[in-house]
Design a protein around this motif. Structure first.
Motif, short mmCIF file in Angstrom:
data_model
loop_
_atom_site.label_atom_id
_atom_site.label_comp_id
_atom_site.label_asym_id
_atom_site.label_seq_id
_atom_site.Cartn_x
_atom_site.Cartn_y
_atom_site.Cartn_z
N PHE B 166 0.82 -1.22 0.00
CA PHE B 166 0.00 0.00 0.00
C PHE B 166 0.86 1.27 0.00
CE2 PHE B 166 -3.10 -3.08 1.70
CZ PHE B 166 -4.08 -2.88 0.74
N ARG B 167 1.99 1.21 0.73
CA ARG B 167 2.81 2.42 0.79
C ARG B 167 3.43 2.74 -0.56
NH1 ARG B 167 6.88 2.66 5.71
NH2 ARG B 167 7.06 4.82 5.02
N GLU B 168 3.94 1.71 -1.26
CA GLU B 168 4.56 1.98 -2.56
C GLU B 168 3.50 2.37 -3.58
OE1 GLU B 168 7.11 -1.05 -4.19
OE2 GLU B 168 7.78 0.26 -5.79
N LEU B 169 2.35 1.66 -3.52
CA LEU B 169 1.28 1.94 -4.49
C LEU B 169 0.75 3.36 -4.32
CD1 LEU B 169 -0.41 0.49 -6.70
CD2 LEU B 169 -2.13 0.13 -4.93
N LEU B 170 0.42 3.73 -3.09
CA LEU B 170 -0.19 5.04 -2.87
C LEU B 170 0.85 6.15 -2.75
CD1 LEU B 170 -2.86 3.94 -0.25
CD2 LEU B 170 -3.16 4.26 -2.70
N GLY B 171 2.04 5.81 -2.28
CA GLY B 171 3.06 6.82 -2.08
C GLY B 171 3.83 7.17 -3.33
N SER B 172 4.16 6.16 -4.15
CA SER B 172 4.94 6.41 -5.36
C SER B 172 4.20 6.00 -6.63
CB SER B 172 6.28 5.66 -5.31
OG SER B 172 6.72 5.45 -4.02
N GLY B 173 3.02 5.39 -6.49
CA GLY B 173 2.28 4.94 -7.67
C GLY B 173 2.95 3.78 -8.37
N ARG B 174 3.74 3.00 -7.64
CA ARG B 174 4.48 1.91 -8.26
C ARG B 174 4.39 0.64 -7.43
NH1 ARG B 174 10.16 4.83 -9.21
NH2 ARG B 174 9.25 6.78 -8.59
#
Lengths: 254, 221
Positions: B166-174
């Protein structure tokens, strides 16, 4: 269960010897592979300042490096250094920039990596200089490639030891490094101004001129470290850059 | 060290290799007795490494390796370890294994080593590892201890991977560095800077704990 003191001492001594032996063994066995990894990593970074290395195998990188890079070492006045104090030949690849950082600039050796056309050593395409500085948590370093107009950055690579993943550690990402491409380190009147990372990210394009690039959100101190490092090392190499630029002009007239 | 040669310790004839009791040793820490969400151990690394999937995965694998082998070693030595110095002994074993992981990463995955070596070093202080050695491996047979370590390490792994997702998806879009939103045609996805900071990890972790406790009905005593 309570053991005698001598048992406790015996047990800890044996444990220490066994664990210590295991670690030494691993260290000795793995050292050649680790050294090779470090060498490949350094050459990868040097080349990374001027070309994309995506999909290249480690052997490709080593052979490409040998084909397109010629290195030399200069001092603070831009004079080539061929031998060290004890008369041993100086090899640019072996100069430890991190160790040089600790001694005064006048005594440092500065490696220069000339990127040339394959097989044509005189046809230089870019000058690559190592840079070294401090980020938020620890050292940061990298390489910058200066175009043959001695003004334009052809590319940069950065690396770090302990910057925060996702924040300061983003300086290793291609997307951040590409921001420096085609920026100018000298202004119109020939003064060294370097390239500065702004504070904050997604700055309006009006603020991103020839000498400024977009910053890193949440990693201002790392960005300031990058700025200081670029400026300091461009200054150290300035004598060499001037000399190389003059030499180039002479070469043109001839 | 004898630990390496004894990876398949003798199993009592009466009990199946994966009996019901042993399955429970592995399964419990995955959900009902999860080291992060229920025992609230290992929070620091759960916050620190989980900004991206790739380092998180390496961290998870390293923790699994260190936990399994330290539990095995401690369990094999459990009757010889002097109780007065047992904490130091545990630390020494863990530190040795962690240093080995670090050396191996440096030799064979240099990029990962550069990114992770700080955090790998911090496995030594990960409370889950020592907690399980102290609470389980010191008093149980090697095979059971390995299962317990594996269960707890996997319990730790799935939580940090979920947080990192969730952090990478929402934080960096990746995800794993892959630009997810561009790929499905969403341009200019508004990434959330909060997710990249430890605060984001707290929020995600809190939500996971909330959902989990609602389902299992767990309450603090």
């Amino acid at each position: 269960m309570s053991q005698s003191n001598s048992y406790v001492i015996k047990f800890t001594v044996i444990l220490t010897i066994v664990l210590g032996g295991l670690l030494s063994l691993a260290s000795v066995l793995l050292r050649p592979i680790q050294q090779k990894s470090v060498e490949i990593d350094t050459k990868k970074q040097i080349l990374g300042a001027v070309m994309s290395l995506e999909g290249k195998s480690n052997n490709d990188i080593l052979s490409t490096y040998d084909a397109v890079i010629k290195s030399l070492v200069v001092d603070i006045n831009g004079e080539e250094v061929k031998q060290d104090e004890s008369g041993q030949p100086v090899i640019a690849e072996d100069v430890d920039v991190a160790r040089m950082y600790k001694i005064s600039p006048e005594k440092r050796k500065f490696p220069v990596f000339k990127y040339h056309k394959e097989g044509k050593e005189d046809d230089v395409l870019a000058y690559i200089f190592p840079v070294y500085g401090v980020g938020l948590w620890g050292p940061i370093w990298g390489f910058l490639a200066l175009d043959t107009d001695f003004k334009t950055l052809k590319g940069v690579v950065f690396d770090h030891e302990t910057e925060t993943p996702g924040l300061g550690a983003r300086i290793t990402e291609g997307e951040v490094q590409n921001r420096f491409q085609n920026k100018k380190v000298y202004n119109e009147s020939g003064e060294l101004v370097s390239v500065t990372m702004l504070k904050g990210e997604n700055n309006p394009s009006s603020r991103l001129d020839d000498h400024h690039v977009d910053g890193l959100s949440g990693a201002t101190i790392t960005a300031v470290g990058v700025n200081d490092m670029l400026k300091a090392y461009l200054k150290f190499y300035e004598s060499y850059i001037k000399k190389a630029a003059d030499g180039k002009i002479v070469a043109y007239i001839e | 060290m004898s630990a390496e040669t004894a990876t398949t310790p003798a199993v009592k004839q009466e009990e199946a290799l994966l009996s019901k009791r042993r399955k429970k040793i592995i399964a419990d820490p995955l959900n009902e007795d999860n080291p992060i969400t229920i025992q609230v151990l290992g929070i620091c690394s759960a916050l620190a490494v989980t900004t991206q999937m790739k380092p998180t995965l390496t961290m998870a694998v390293s923790v699994i390796f260190v936990m399994v082998f330290s539990s095995l070693a401690i369990s094999l030595l459990r009757n010889t370890i002097p109780s007065r110095v047992r904490i130091i002994v545990q630390l020494a074993v863990i530190a040795t294994l962690v240093s080995l992981v670090n050396e191996v990463l440096k030799a064979f995955a240099f990029d990962m080593y550069k990114q992770l070596s700080v955090f790998v070093g911090l496995i030594i202080t990960n409370c889950i590892v020592m907690g399980r050695l102290e609470a389980y491996a010191l008093g149980n047979k090697p095979y059971d201890s390995v299962l317990d370590a594996l269960g707890n390490a996997l319990g730790y792994a799935w939580i940090i991977l979920a947080v990192a997702f969730f952090r990478e998806l929402l934080g960096s879009g990746r995800l794993f560095g892959f630009h997810v939103f561009e790929a499905i045609g969403v341009q200019n996805f508004p990434t959330n800077g909060l997710m990249v900071t430890p605060v984001g990890a707290f929020i995600i972790l809190g939500i996971i704990i909330w959902v989990q406790r609602t389902k299992t009905g767990y309450v603090e005593h």
